[in-house]
Scaffold this motif. Structure first.
Motif, PDB file in Angstrom:
ATOM      1  N   LEU A  42       8.670  13.207  17.473  1.00  0.00           N
ATOM      2  CA  LEU A  42       8.352  13.731  16.150  1.00  0.00           C
ATOM      3  C   LEU A  42       7.016  13.152  15.705  1.00  0.00           C
ATOM      4  O   LEU A  42       6.912  11.962  15.373  1.00  0.00           O
ATOM      5  N   ALA A  43       5.980  13.996  15.722  1.00  0.00           N
ATOM      6  CA  ALA A  43       4.634  13.560  15.376  1.00  0.00           C
ATOM      7  C   ALA A  43       4.407  13.736  13.873  1.00  0.00           C
ATOM      8  O   ALA A  43       4.687  14.796  13.308  1.00  0.00           O
ATOM      9  N   LEU A  44       3.902  12.687  13.234  1.00  0.00           N
ATOM     10  CA  LEU A  44       3.626  12.715  11.800  1.00  0.00           C
ATOM     11  C   LEU A  44       2.127  12.856  11.544  1.00  0.00           C
ATOM     12  O   LEU A  44       1.312  12.138  12.141  1.00  0.00           O
ATOM     13  N   ARG A  45       1.788  13.767  10.666  1.00  0.00           N
ATOM     14  CA  ARG A  45       0.426  13.893  10.155  1.00  0.00           C
ATOM     15  C   ARG A  45       0.538  13.919   8.633  1.00  0.00           C
ATOM     16  O   ARG A  45       0.979  14.906   8.037  1.00  0.00           O
ATOM     17  N   PHE A  46       0.145  12.825   8.006  1.00  0.00           N
ATOM     18  CA  PHE A  46       0.314  12.662   6.560  1.00  0.00           C
ATOM     19  C   PHE A  46      -1.049  12.779   5.885  1.00  0.00           C
ATOM     20  O   PHE A  46      -1.930  11.937   6.082  1.00  0.00           O
ATOM     21  N   VAL A  47      -1.225  13.823   5.103  1.00  0.00           N
ATOM     22  CA  VAL A  47      -2.475  14.048   4.383  1.00  0.00           C
ATOM     23  C   VAL A  47      -2.411  13.290   3.059  1.00  0.00           C
ATOM     24  O   VAL A  47      -1.602  13.604   2.181  1.00  0.00           O
ATOM     25  N   CYS A  48      -3.259  12.268   2.927  1.00  0.00           N
ATOM     26  CA  CYS A  48      -3.217  11.389   1.764  1.00  0.00           C
ATOM     27  C   CYS A  48      -3.982  12.020   0.592  1.00  0.00           C
ATOM     28  O   CYS A  48      -5.156  12.381   0.729  1.00  0.00           O
ATOM     29  N   GLU A  49      -3.328  12.103  -0.543  1.00  0.00           N
ATOM     30  CA  GLU A  49      -3.954  12.652  -1.748  1.00  0.00           C
ATOM     31  C   GLU A  49      -4.269  11.572  -2.772  1.00  0.00           C
ATOM     32  O   GLU A  49      -5.140  11.743  -3.628  1.00  0.00           O
ATOM     33  N   ALA A  50      -3.573  10.458  -2.686  1.00  0.00           N
ATOM     34  CA  ALA A  50      -3.805   9.341  -3.599  1.00  0.00           C
ATOM     35  C   ALA A  50      -3.263   8.070  -2.954  1.00  0.00           C
ATOM     36  O   ALA A  50      -2.466   8.135  -2.013  1.00  0.00           O
ATOM     37  N   ILE A  76       0.868  -1.175   0.000  1.00  0.00           N
ATOM     38  CA  ILE A  76       0.000   0.000   0.000  1.00  0.00           C
ATOM     39  C   ILE A  76       0.905   1.226   0.000  1.00  0.00           C
ATOM     40  O   ILE A  76       1.840   1.320   0.792  1.00  0.00           O
ATOM     41  N   VAL A  77       0.637   2.159  -0.904  1.00  0.00           N
ATOM     42  CA  VAL A  77       1.444   3.373  -0.990  1.00  0.00           C
ATOM     43  C   VAL A  77       0.514   4.588  -0.984  1.00  0.00           C
ATOM     44  O   VAL A  77      -0.348   4.722  -1.857  1.00  0.00           O
ATOM     45  N   PHE A  78       0.684   5.429   0.027  1.00  0.00           N
ATOM     46  CA  PHE A  78      -0.068   6.682   0.090  1.00  0.00           C
ATOM     47  C   PHE A  78       0.815   7.808  -0.432  1.00  0.00           C
ATOM     48  O   PHE A  78       1.980   7.933  -0.026  1.00  0.00           O
ATOM     49  N   GLN A  79       0.279   8.623  -1.326  1.00  0.00           N
ATOM     50  CA  GLN A  79       0.978   9.829  -1.767  1.00  0.00           C
ATOM     51  C   GLN A  79       0.293  11.035  -1.143  1.00  0.00           C
ATOM     52  O   GLN A  79      -0.933  11.044  -0.982  1.00  0.00           O
ATOM     53  N   GLY A  80       1.109  12.020  -0.766  1.00  0.00           N
ATOM     54  CA  GLY A  80       0.519  13.199  -0.169  1.00  0.00           C
ATOM     55  C   GLY A  80       1.549  14.110   0.454  1.00  0.00           C
ATOM     56  O   GLY A  80       2.707  14.168   0.025  1.00  0.00           O
ATOM     57  N   VAL A  81       1.130  14.798   1.502  1.00  0.00           N
ATOM     58  CA  VAL A  81       1.963  15.797   2.174  1.00  0.00           C
ATOM     59  C   VAL A  81       2.145  15.398   3.629  1.00  0.00           C
ATOM     60  O   VAL A  81       1.172  15.121   4.335  1.00  0.00           O
ATOM     61  N   ALA A  82       3.404  15.362   4.073  1.00  0.00           N
ATOM     62  CA  ALA A  82       3.735  14.995   5.450  1.00  0.00           C
ATOM     63  C   ALA A  82       4.021  16.250   6.263  1.00  0.00           C
ATOM     64  O   ALA A  82       4.866  17.064   5.885  1.00  0.00           O
ATOM     65  N   HIS A  83       3.299  16.398   7.377  1.00  0.00           N
ATOM     66  CA  HIS A  83       3.553  17.472   8.341  1.00  0.00           C
ATOM     67  C   HIS A  83       4.230  16.829   9.557  1.00  0.00           C
ATOM     68  O   HIS A  83       3.643  15.962  10.208  1.00  0.00           O
ATOM     69  N   ILE A  84       5.448  17.254   9.844  1.00  0.00           N
ATOM     70  CA  ILE A  84       6.201  16.700  10.984  1.00  0.00           C
ATOM     71  C   ILE A  84       6.430  17.812  11.988  1.00  0.00           C
ATOM     72  O   ILE A  84       6.991  18.859  11.662  1.00  0.00           O
ATOM     73  N   ASP A  85       5.964  17.573  13.228  1.00  0.00           N
ATOM     74  CA  ASP A  85       6.088  18.569  14.288  1.00  0.00           C
ATOM     75  C   ASP A  85       6.666  17.920  15.534  1.00  0.00           C
ATOM     76  O   ASP A  85       6.285  16.794  15.897  1.00  0.00           O
ATOM     77  N   GLN A  86       7.562  18.624  16.185  1.00  0.00           N
ATOM     78  CA  GLN A  86       8.117  18.162  17.454  1.00  0.00           C
ATOM     79  C   GLN A  86       7.121  18.465  18.569  1.00  0.00           C
ATOM     80  O   GLN A  86       6.655  19.601  18.712  1.00  0.00           O
ATOM     81  N   ASN A  87       6.769  17.433  19.356  1.00  0.00           N
ATOM     82  CA  ASN A  87       5.799  17.648  20.429  1.00  0.00           C
ATOM     83  C   ASN A  87       6.491  18.022  21.731  1.00  0.00           C
ATOM     84  O   ASN A  87       7.718  18.129  21.802  1.00  0.00           O
ATOM     85  N   ALA A  88       5.680  18.214  22.776  1.00  0.00           N
ATOM     86  CA  ALA A  88       6.210  18.693  24.061  1.00  0.00           C
ATOM     87  C   ALA A  88       7.177  17.709  24.689  1.00  0.00           C
ATOM     88  O   ALA A  88       8.031  18.097  25.495  1.00  0.00           O
ATOM     89  N   GLN A  89       7.041  16.419  24.368  1.00  0.00           N
ATOM     90  CA  GLN A  89       7.931  15.400  24.932  1.00  0.00           C
ATOM     91  C   GLN A  89       9.196  15.206  24.101  1.00  0.00           C
ATOM     92  O   GLN A  89      10.032  14.367  24.425  1.00  0.00           O
ATOM     93  N   GLY A  90       9.342  15.974  23.023  1.00  0.00           N
ATOM     94  CA  GLY A  90      10.524  15.847  22.176  1.00  0.00           C
ATOM     95  C   GLY A  90      10.352  14.876  21.039  1.00  0.00           C
ATOM     96  O   GLY A  90      11.274  14.694  20.230  1.00  0.00           O
ATOM     97  N   GLY A 137      -8.905  11.758  -1.039  1.00  0.00           N
ATOM     98  CA  GLY A 137      -7.943  12.565  -0.301  1.00  0.00           C
ATOM     99  C   GLY A 137      -8.362  12.861   1.120  1.00  0.00           C
ATOM    100  O   GLY A 137      -7.763  13.697   1.787  1.00  0.00           O
ATOM    101  N   PHE A 138      -9.379  12.138   1.602  1.00  0.00           N
ATOM    102  CA  PHE A 138      -9.864  12.425   2.952  1.00  0.00           C
ATOM    103  C   PHE A 138      -8.924  11.891   4.028  1.00  0.00           C
ATOM    104  O   PHE A 138      -8.734  12.503   5.059  1.00  0.00           O
ATOM    105  N   ASP A 139      -8.339  10.702   3.787  1.00  0.00           N
ATOM    106  CA  ASP A 139      -7.578  10.025   4.840  1.00  0.00           C
ATOM    107  C   ASP A 139      -6.374  10.841   5.301  1.00  0.00           C
ATOM    108  O   ASP A 139      -5.663  11.456   4.507  1.00  0.00           O
ATOM    109  N   VAL A 140      -6.178  10.814   6.603  1.00  0.00           N
ATOM    110  CA  VAL A 140      -4.988  11.392   7.224  1.00  0.00           C
ATOM    111  C   VAL A 140      -4.341  10.296   8.058  1.00  0.00           C
ATOM    112  O   VAL A 140      -5.002   9.677   8.902  1.00  0.00           O
TER     113      VAL A 140
END
Length: 455
Positions: A49-57, A33-47, A119-122
Motif C-alpha cells: 500500500l503506497a502512500l502519497r500525502f499531499v500536504c496543505e498545511a 509535526i502534523v501535516f494536514q492534507g489529502v492521502a492517496h493510497i494505491d496498491q502497487n504491483a507487489q501488493g 502546500g508544495f510538500d508531498v
C-alpha cells in the motif's frame, strides 16, 4: 461481512485505492509535526500500500528548508521518525495507519534556486497496516467472530472438494476454511467473547503449523461487541521451503483434534522449574516452530542447529518431571562414586579425584540435564532411543560450531538424524498440549502416519 468481501476482492485483484482527507502526525513526541492534507493510497504491483500525502498545511516544529530528519544508519529506527495517518473517506468513514516511515518528495536542489509555495510538500511512504471500523447489526454479547483472507489455496481437509472444511460448536470455538473464486483462502473463526484475542492468535498459529507455513493475512475482519473492524496488511515476500506437514490433510479428525487440544491447553512451564516467564504453551511452541521453519528454509544444516536447541528448550520447560525416577537412580550412582573416591590415595590420584568430584557437583547443580529428560521419555515410550542418539549426534557438533555435513558420504546419515530429531521435536510439542491423534512419523522411512501418536 459483505463490506469485507468487497474490500477483499479489491485487494485480491490488486486494485485497492483510497482517498482520504486527514493528517499525518509524528509519533512519540510532546510537540509533534502534523501535516494536514489529502492521502492517496494505491496498491502497487507487489501488493503493498503506497502512500502519497499531499500536504496543505503544517503545524509543529517543522522547518521547510531542512525538511524531515533522516534516521541514522546502523541503529534501530526510533519512534519519532514515524508518522500515524488518520483520514476520512467519501463515505465519512475513518481510516487509520500507524508507524509509517515517510520522506518528502521535493525537486532536486540541482535544479537551481527554489521558491517553495505553500502546500508544495508531498510525503511518500509504505503503509504497514490500514484499518477502519464501524458498527454492525451483528451483536452477540457472548461470542465474537473473525475472518481472514490468505493469499493462495492452503492445504486443508477436503481442499479438493466443493464443500468447505468446517468445525461446528455452538458453545466452544468453531471454524471454516474455504477457497475463493480468486484462488485464495478464506478462514473464519468464532469463539467466546471472553479471551477472544488470545484464542484468535492461538488458532491462527496452530493453523500455520498444520499447513507448514507462517500464515499472513492480507485482509481481516473482526466483530466484537457490535463493532466490525477491517484491516489490510500488505503481503510480505518470503521464501517457502518444502512443506513438512505434521498431519496430512486427509486426516481431518487429526486437524480437528489438534486445534481443539491446542485451544484448550492452558499449560505453563513445568512447576519444578524455578523460573517461568508465564508464557502460554501455544506461544512457546510457535516460537520454536517458527525459528525452525525459517532456518530450514535456508538449508537443512541450519535447520539441524535450530531443531536440536528447540528440543532442549521444550524438554527443560515441560518435561523435567519425567526423569524423577532416573534422578533417584543417578543420585545413588553419584553417592556410590563419591564413596569410592574417598578410598583412593589422594597423593597419587588428587587430580583425578578433584576432576571427578567437580563433574559430580556440576551434574547435581544442572540436573536434570536434557539427556536425562530424554532418557525419561524413552522409559515412558513417548520417544525412541534412536531419536535421542540422533539428537546427540547433531547437537554435539552444532553446539561446538563444527560442520554438520562434512562430505557427500555424510548426507544420508545426516538426513536420517535430522528427521529423527524433527520427529522428536514434533512429539514434544504434541505431548505438551495433550494431543494423541494421528500424525506422520518422521523417524521411519516413508513417513507413515501413526493413528495414535503416543506409543
Amino acid at each position: 461481512m459483505d463490506r469485507f468481501q468487497t474490500i477483499a476482492a479489491d485487494v485480491d485483484a490488486g486494485q485497492f485505492r483510497l482517498l482520504l482527507k486527514g493528517e499525518l502526525r509524528q509519533c512519540a513526541v510532546e510537540d509533534p509535526i502534523v501535516f494536514q492534507g489529502v492521502a492517496h493510497i494505491d496498491q502497487n504491483a507487489q501488493g503493498g500500500l503506497a502512500l502519497r500525502f499531499v500536504c496543505e498545511a503544517v503545524t509543529g516544529p517543522f522547518d521547510a528548508d531542512d525538511g524531515l530528519p533522516e534516521p541514522p544508519q546502523g541503529k534501530a529506527i526510533a519512534e519519532h521518525f514515524h508518522f500515524d495517518l488518520s483520514g476520512i473517506n467519501s463515505d465519512a468513514r475513518l481510516w487509520t495507519a500507524e508507524r509509517i516511515l515517510v520522506r518528502l518528495d521535493r525537486p532536486s536542489k540541482d535544479w537551481g534556486p527554489l521558491s517553495k509555495p505553500d502546500g508544495f510538500d508531498v510525503a511518500l511512504g509504505q503503509i504497514p497496516k490500514l484499518a477502519t471500523q464501524h458498527s454492525t447489526d451483528i451483536d452477540e454479547t457472548n461470542r465474537s467472530h473473525v475472518a481472514w483472507i490468505i493469499k493462495g489455496e492452503l492445504q486443508s481437509p477436503r481442499q479438493w472438494q466443493p464443500k468447505a472444511w468446517t468445525h461446528e460448536d455452538r458453545e466452544g470455538p468453531a471454524w471454516s476454511i474455504d477457497h475463493t473464486k480468486q484462488g485464495n483462502t478464506e478462514i473464519r473463526f468464532h469463539a467466546a467473547a471472553d479471551g477472544f484475542e488470545a484464542a484468535t492468535r492461538h488458532f491462527f498459529r496452530a493453523l500455520s503449523i498444520l499447513t507448514a507455513q507462517p500464515l499472513q493475512h492480507v485482509c481481516s475482519a473482526t466483530i466484537i461487541d457490535g463493532v466490525e473492524r477491517f484491516s489490510i496488511t500488505p503481503q510480505r515476500r518470503h521464501h517457502e521451503p518444502k512443506a513438512i506437514l505434521w498431519i496430512p490433510p486427509k486426516f481431518a479428525d487429526g486437524w480437528d483434534t489438534l486445534l481443539v487440544k491446542w485451544l484448550e491447553s492452558n499449560r505453563l512451564a513445568d512447576p519444578q522449574k524455578e523460573k517461568s516467564d508465564g508464557r502460554a504453551v501455544q506461544d512457546v511452541i510457535y516460537h520454536y516452530w517458527y525459528r525452525l521453519y525459517k532456518a530450514y528454509a535456508v538449508d537443512i544444516e541450519n535447520g539441524a542447529q535450530v531443531v536440536t536447541s528447540s528440543i532442549e528448550g521444550m524438554a527443560k520447560r515441560y518435561f523435567s518431571h519425567v526423569a524423577a525416577a532416573l534422578l533417584t537412580e543417578r543420585e545413588q550412582e553419584f553417592t556410590a562414586t563419591q564413596a569410592a573416591l574417598e578410598q583412593l590415595d589422594r597423593k597419587k590420584h588428587a587430580r583425578t579425584i578433584n576432576i571427578l568430584k567437580g563433574k559430580i557437583d556440576n551434574e547435581r547443580r544442572n540436573r536434570p540435564d536434557v539427556g536425562l529428560l530424554l532418557d525419561g521419555l524413552c522409559h515412558t515410550k513417548h520417544i525412541t532411543e534412536q531419536m535421542v542418539a540422533a539428537w546427540g549426534n547433531l547437537r554435539n557438533d552444532a553446539a561446538h560450531g563444527d560442520h554438520l555435513v562434512k562430505g557427500s558420504d555424510d548426507i544420508q546419515q545426516f538426513e536420517r538424524d535430522f528427521f529423527q530429531c524433527f520427529e522428536l521435536f514434533k512429539r514434544l510439542c504434541l505431548f505438551a498440549i495433550g494431543y494423541d491423534g494421528p500424525a506422520q512419523d518422521f523417524s521411519v522411512e516413508g513417513w507413515p502416519v501413526l493413528r495414535n501418536t503416543i506409543r
